[in-house]
Write a protein that holds these residues in place. Structure first.
Motif, PDB file in Angstrom:
ATOM      1  N   SER A 141       1.038  -1.122  -0.078  1.00 19.21           N
ATOM      2  CA  SER A 141       0.059   0.004  -0.092  1.00 19.21           C
ATOM      3  C   SER A 141       0.933   1.209   0.065  1.00 19.21           C
ATOM      4  CB  SER A 141      -0.982  -0.006   1.180  1.00 19.21           C
ATOM      5  OG  SER A 141      -1.521   1.239   1.401  1.00 19.21           O
ATOM      6  N   PRO A 154      -9.131   1.910  -0.719  1.00 25.28           N
ATOM      7  CA  PRO A 154      -7.961   1.918  -0.103  1.00 25.28           C
ATOM      8  C   PRO A 154      -7.151   0.876  -0.843  1.00 25.28           C
ATOM      9  CG  PRO A 154      -9.552   2.147   1.601  1.00 25.28           C
ATOM     10  CD  PRO A 154     -10.244   1.826   0.484  1.00 25.28           C
ATOM     11  N   SER A 172      -3.031   4.998   7.530  1.00 23.25           N
ATOM     12  CA  SER A 172      -3.130   5.438   6.123  1.00 23.25           C
ATOM     13  C   SER A 172      -2.810   4.232   5.238  1.00 23.25           C
ATOM     14  CB  SER A 172      -2.644   6.586   5.610  1.00 23.25           C
ATOM     15  OG  SER A 172      -1.381   6.638   5.612  1.00 23.25           O
ATOM     16  N   LYS A 228      -9.683   9.320   2.131  1.00 29.17           N
ATOM     17  CA  LYS A 228     -10.154   8.029   1.366  1.00 29.17           C
ATOM     18  C   LYS A 228     -11.473   7.646   1.782  1.00 29.17           C
ATOM     19  CE  LYS A 228      -5.365   6.265   1.707  1.00 29.17           C
ATOM     20  NZ  LYS A 228      -4.441   5.178   2.223  1.00 29.17           N
TER      21      LYS A 228
END
Length: 423
Positions: A141, A154, A172, A228
């Motif tokens: 990520s 995400p 995050s 997000k």
């Protein structure tokens, strides 16, 4: 038995924002048009990994590395496959796609405890009280998520209710956790668009005020998550979680089971551009009792249909060469069969299934002895496995992250890609 505690972005950090308003969706026809357009982009350059997690520690000696001539061999027989190896007779559909997948038969760790083994296999690091290492989905990520500008979901999604800690990479990059049906509890609050906009504006003002009060990185990370959440609430990409919109024949190819549907969701998410999806197999694999009947009746048939369906579907859509598929648990199980016709924890010699993403298929990599007790070839650690995945995802292996206390951390703990997998 208690396993590692899920510590994803599921409720506390993400849904507090989602509760401000409701999710918006588009009609099926618009969604399909967008999906088709996006599929072409996926095929061009968006690499991804799907991790199928067999929590509890699967008896890989009964699945991928059978010992029919040994007293440890158990009830099952090996069958030939389309690859250059044999696997369990109760995995006939996977046998048909084994020219595309390989088995690493020489995984070896010292972590035969569920929590420690889960941590080690997810991060590449043994647990250390001085630092929380990020699960590898969070690493992906961090490395790839920001580069996918059109991605509103995400960059790390965990399907099936569990996730691991993002560690020093921050919330995050935590897994976005959904249940087996892709539901985000309390996401639909029934707000009209005008009221939703007012509430989002108010929330943004509160977030900015908090950040401006200079309370460290947590405020910035919190706002990142908020952004997000806001994007996701108004995104057509939410449709990727709607497995019920998939054609029945596609779902049937995965077995039409809860596990099969979770894998369908994983493929849909990757198709949207999500670079890392973890799917938690709902069957229990901590088989201290009645191992053979449990495998024969439920666990292996579900796994067989699901994995074979995933490989075939990815291949048919031109996504297999860009998508790594890893299937593993936290360790294997004892070669010795216990008094309850079960197998206990065993980390010294066990197997992982891997393929896709340009990895070599049809191979048995590594070798255990005739009784499955010891490895007779080069052995591999989780760091080597994740280094292999990083290589496939085009993440440079000399990447170094910095922990909160300033300690440099090599990606995948400095592991070496498994050469027989990368060719």
């Amino acid at each position: 038995m208690q396993f590692a505690t899920p510590r994803g972005m599921s409720r506390r950090h993400f849904l507090n924002h989602m509760a401000v308003g409701g999710a918006a969706t588009l009609g099926a026809s618009q969604f399909l048009q967008h999906l088709q357009a996006n599929a072409a982009e996926v095929q061009k350059n968006q690499r991804a990994c799907i991790l199928v997690w067999l929590g509890g520690g699967a008896p890989t000696i009964d699945m991928w590395d059978l010992k029919p001539e040994s007293k440890n061999g158990g009830d099952f027989k090996p069958i030939s496959t389309k690859g250059d190896l044999q696997i369990c007779e109760h995995l006939p559909e996977i046998a048909k796609v084994m020219d595309k997948m390989s088995v690493v038969r020489s995984m070896s760790t010292r972590e035969a405890d569920h929590t420690r083994g889960t941590y080690f296999m997810h991060t590449g690091y043994v647990p250390n009280p001085t630092v929380v290492h990020p699960t590898f989905g969070s690493v992906v990520s961090y490395e790839l998520g920001a580069k996918r500008k059109d991605l509103q979901i995400p960059a790390f999604v965990s399907v099936g209710g569990g996730g691991m800690d993002p560690g020093f990479l921050g919330m995050s990059n935590a897994p976005f956790v959904v249940d087996a049906q892709g539901r985000i509890q309390n996401a639909d609050m029934g707000q009209d668009a005008g009221r939703l906009g007012q509430r989002l504006t108010m929330l943004e003002a509160v977030e900015d005020s908090f950040i401006n009060s200079k309370r460290g990185d947590s405020g910035k990370a919190h706002k990142d998550i908020y952004i997000k959440a806001r994007d996701l609430m108004t995104s057509t990409q939410m449709e990727a979680f709607r497995v019920d919109q998939e054609k029945p024949e596609v779902r049937a190819g995965y077995g039409s089971t809860p596990f099969g549907d979770m894998l369908v969701m994983a493929r849909r998410l990757v198709e949207k551009g999500v670079p890392f999806v973890e799917v938690r197999n709902p069957n229990g694999w901590d088989l201290h009792n009645d191992v053979f009947n449990t495998l024969r009746r439920t666990n292996l048939p579900n796994l067989d249909k699901g994995i074979a369906g995933l490989v075939n579907d990815l291949k048919a859509r031109g996504m297999f060469e860009n998508t790594v598929v890893i299937c593993m648990g936290e360790f294997g199980r004892t070669p010795r069969i216990n008094q309850n016709t079960g197998r206990d924890h065993w980390a010294q010699s066990w197997s992982v299934l891997a393929g896709g993403g340009g990895l070599m298929g049809g191979r048995a990599i590594g070798k255990t002895d005739a009784d499955g007790l010891r490895i007779e070839s080069e052995s591999y650690l989780p760091s080597d496995l994740w280094a292999t995945v990083a290589h496939s995802l085009r993440i440079p292996l000399d990447t170094v992250h910095t922990s909160k206390n300033g300690r440099p951390m090599k990606i995948a703990n400095g592991g070496t890609p498994i050469k027989d997998l990368i060719g």
